[in-house]
Scaffold this active site. Sequence first.
Site, PDB file in Angstrom:
ATOM      1  N   ARG A  19       0.843  -1.208   0.000  1.00 56.75           N
ATOM      2  CA  ARG A  19       0.000   0.000   0.000  1.00 56.75           C
ATOM      3  C   ARG A  19       0.873   1.250   0.000  1.00 56.75           C
ATOM      4  O   ARG A  19       2.074   1.189   0.164  1.00 56.75           O
ATOM      5  CB  ARG A  19      -0.975  -0.008   1.189  1.00 56.75           C
ATOM      6  N   GLY A  20       0.184   2.392  -0.209  1.00 51.96           N
ATOM      7  CA  GLY A  20       0.915   3.648  -0.401  1.00 51.96           C
ATOM      8  C   GLY A  20       0.994   3.850  -1.909  1.00 51.96           C
ATOM      9  O   GLY A  20       1.348   2.920  -2.656  1.00 51.96           O
ATOM     10  N   ALA A  21       0.644   5.068  -2.337  1.00 52.40           N
ATOM     11  CA  ALA A  21       0.510   5.294  -3.781  1.00 52.40           C
ATOM     12  C   ALA A  21       1.803   5.045  -4.552  1.00 52.40           C
ATOM     13  O   ALA A  21       1.778   4.526  -5.672  1.00 52.40           O
ATOM     14  CB  ALA A  21       0.007   6.719  -4.004  1.00 52.40           C
ATOM     15  N   ARG A  62      -6.809  -1.107  -7.451  1.00 52.28           N
ATOM     16  CA  ARG A  62      -7.320  -0.005  -6.623  1.00 52.28           C
ATOM     17  C   ARG A  62      -7.598   1.179  -7.553  1.00 52.28           C
ATOM     18  O   ARG A  62      -6.769   1.501  -8.401  1.00 52.28           O
ATOM     19  CB  ARG A  62      -6.318   0.378  -5.528  1.00 52.28           C
ATOM     20  N   CYS A 132      -1.798   9.595   8.057  1.00 48.38           N
ATOM     21  CA  CYS A 132      -1.608   8.341   7.327  1.00 48.38           C
ATOM     22  C   CYS A 132      -0.129   7.987   7.221  1.00 48.38           C
ATOM     23  O   CYS A 132       0.664   8.287   8.133  1.00 48.38           O
ATOM     24  CB  CYS A 132      -2.281   8.391   5.962  1.00 48.38           C
ATOM     25  N   SER A 134       2.789   8.282   4.411  1.00 48.76           N
ATOM     26  CA  SER A 134       3.248   8.687   3.082  1.00 48.76           C
ATOM     27  C   SER A 134       4.766   8.690   3.052  1.00 48.76           C
ATOM     28  O   SER A 134       5.413   9.348   3.869  1.00 48.76           O
ATOM     29  CB  SER A 134       2.705  10.082   2.765  1.00 48.76           C
ATOM     30  N   ASP A 201      -2.606  10.712  -3.206  1.00 47.23           N
ATOM     31  CA  ASP A 201      -2.881   9.576  -4.095  1.00 47.23           C
ATOM     32  C   ASP A 201      -3.147  10.059  -5.504  1.00 47.23           C
ATOM     33  O   ASP A 201      -2.879   9.360  -6.470  1.00 47.23           O
ATOM     34  CB  ASP A 201      -4.060   8.766  -3.574  1.00 47.23           C
ATOM     35  N   ASN A 211      -6.417  12.352  -1.092  1.00 47.58           N
ATOM     36  CA  ASN A 211      -5.516  11.643  -0.171  1.00 47.58           C
ATOM     37  C   ASN A 211      -6.362  10.912   0.866  1.00 47.58           C
ATOM     38  O   ASN A 211      -7.598  11.009   0.858  1.00 47.58           O
ATOM     39  CB  ASN A 211      -4.548  12.638   0.489  1.00 47.58           C
ATOM     40  N   LYS A 212      -5.694  10.191   1.757  1.00 46.69           N
ATOM     41  CA  LYS A 212      -6.379   9.346   2.736  1.00 46.69           C
ATOM     42  C   LYS A 212      -7.526  10.080   3.429  1.00 46.69           C
ATOM     43  O   LYS A 212      -7.415  11.252   3.771  1.00 46.69           O
ATOM     44  CB  LYS A 212      -5.342   8.874   3.771  1.00 46.69           C
ATOM     45  N   LYS A 237       1.853  11.334  -9.418  1.00 49.47           N
ATOM     46  CA  LYS A 237       0.567  11.439  -8.701  1.00 49.47           C
ATOM     47  C   LYS A 237      -0.355  12.437  -9.406  1.00 49.47           C
ATOM     48  O   LYS A 237      -1.493  12.631  -8.992  1.00 49.47           O
ATOM     49  CB  LYS A 237       0.788  11.913  -7.257  1.00 49.47           C
TER      50      LYS A 237
HETATM   51  P1  RI2 Z   1       3.006   7.754  -0.633  1.00 48.25           P
HETATM   52  C1  RI2 Z   1      -1.757   6.173   0.823  1.00 48.25           C
HETATM   53  O1  RI2 Z   1      -2.873   5.470   0.408  1.00 48.25           O
HETATM   54  C2  RI2 Z   1      -2.121   7.324   1.735  1.00 48.25           C
HETATM   55  O2  RI2 Z   1      -3.318   7.962   1.360  1.00 48.25           O
HETATM   56  C3  RI2 Z   1      -0.930   8.198   1.537  1.00 48.25           C
HETATM   57  O3  RI2 Z   1      -1.131   9.515   1.999  1.00 48.25           O
HETATM   58  C4  RI2 Z   1      -0.796   8.120   0.028  1.00 48.25           C
HETATM   59  O4  RI2 Z   1      -1.074   6.755  -0.295  1.00 48.25           O
HETATM   60  C5  RI2 Z   1       0.511   8.515  -0.540  1.00 48.25           C
HETATM   61  O5  RI2 Z   1       1.521   7.674  -0.046  1.00 48.25           O
HETATM   62  P2  RI2 Z   1      -3.148   3.934   0.888  1.00 48.25           P
HETATM   63  O6  RI2 Z   1      -2.483   3.041  -0.124  1.00 48.25           O
HETATM   64  O7  RI2 Z   1       2.936   7.426  -2.086  1.00 48.25           O
HETATM   65  O8  RI2 Z   1      -2.616   3.755   2.283  1.00 48.25           O
HETATM   66  O9  RI2 Z   1       3.490   9.166  -0.392  1.00 48.25           O
HETATM   67  O10 RI2 Z   1      -4.642   3.783   0.842  1.00 48.25           O
HETATM   68  O11 RI2 Z   1       3.766   6.732   0.166  1.00 48.25           O
END
Ligand code: RI2
Length: 316
Positions: A19-21, A62, A132, A134, A201, A211-212, A237
């Site tokens: 997870r994380g964009a 997703r 969250c 990031s 995101d 974003n989250k 992004k």
């Molecule tokens: P980075 C995450 O989504 C969060 O919303 C976080 O702020 C965003 O992605 C960007 O994350 P999720 O996958 O790419 O947890 O900066 O639903 O790491």
Amino acid sequence: MTSESVKETYALIKGMKIRGAGRIARAAAATLGSLAESSKASSARELYEELKSAGEVLKSARPTAVSLPNSVNFVISVAKRNLEKGADLAGMRDAISDAANLFCRTSENAIKTIGSIGAKRVVDGDNVLTHCNSESAISILSTAHRQGKTFDVIVTETRPLMQGRMTASILSRRGLKVTLIPDSAARLYMHKVDKVVVGADAVASNGAVVNKIGTSQLALIAHESRARFYVAAETYKLSPTTMLGELVEIEERSPLEVVPSSWLKQNKKVKVRNPAFDITPPEYIDIIITERGVYPPQGIVLLMKELYPEPDSITL
Ligand code: RI2
């Protein structure tokens, strides 16, 4: 037929094991790269078709983080160019694998660069709040800390999946001073917050940031308290289709992330909703920090136009 590794990455992304964009974008690119290396395709065209259908599967894991289609489309566009130039099967394998590696390296470098650019905004004595988990926001805070700046970090839990705990652990292990608070305590603490730093995101062409869930409430109370609101976002992004008026789809996840199934069974008439993201309007954002520099949200469209000079050719 979808390969096992594509199915596996799809499941890991969908189930948020990855997870994380940024991470999901790199995972998708890397999976396409290894698919090209291991594919049993007997021609360049066959490999290209296989890659395209694998890309569709990965993109569907997703819906909100635009980094995912952007990474897949990047790898596929390189494959397409090579096919059109008449590359043979071996040439295609190499080109796809190189494109996947390039995407992953570029992503990791972008996060480092955002760290250096964003760290300039953190000063001694700051109270910085983040939400969250990031990588880019963490990069800014960690870089500022490595530069010897002394500041406090407040991290919101980020219900329902509590990714704020991950952020708090990472930053604390790196030596930063961290306080974890429930999301609902954010307004109580905001009066002492100087800056809010969050990831993204997706960034729309009008500068709105997806974003989250909970981010937009934080932006609103930061505005009320006159705290600065910074978004850290790698350029992948940026959502090119928003230049064509398309909206970013907000993912709705299972109610079971919010309440246990036993509770649902006892409260059958209660509808439980679980939107994973929200939209922060540009008016509540001071700057968007990218690896290409800092942009006011209203100016992000200029960078988007530079990166996507022919919006009409964007695949919807
Ligand atoms: P980075 C995450 O989504 C969060 O919303 C976080 O702020 C965003 O992605 C960007 O994350 P999720 O996958 O790419 O947890 O900066 O639903 O790491």
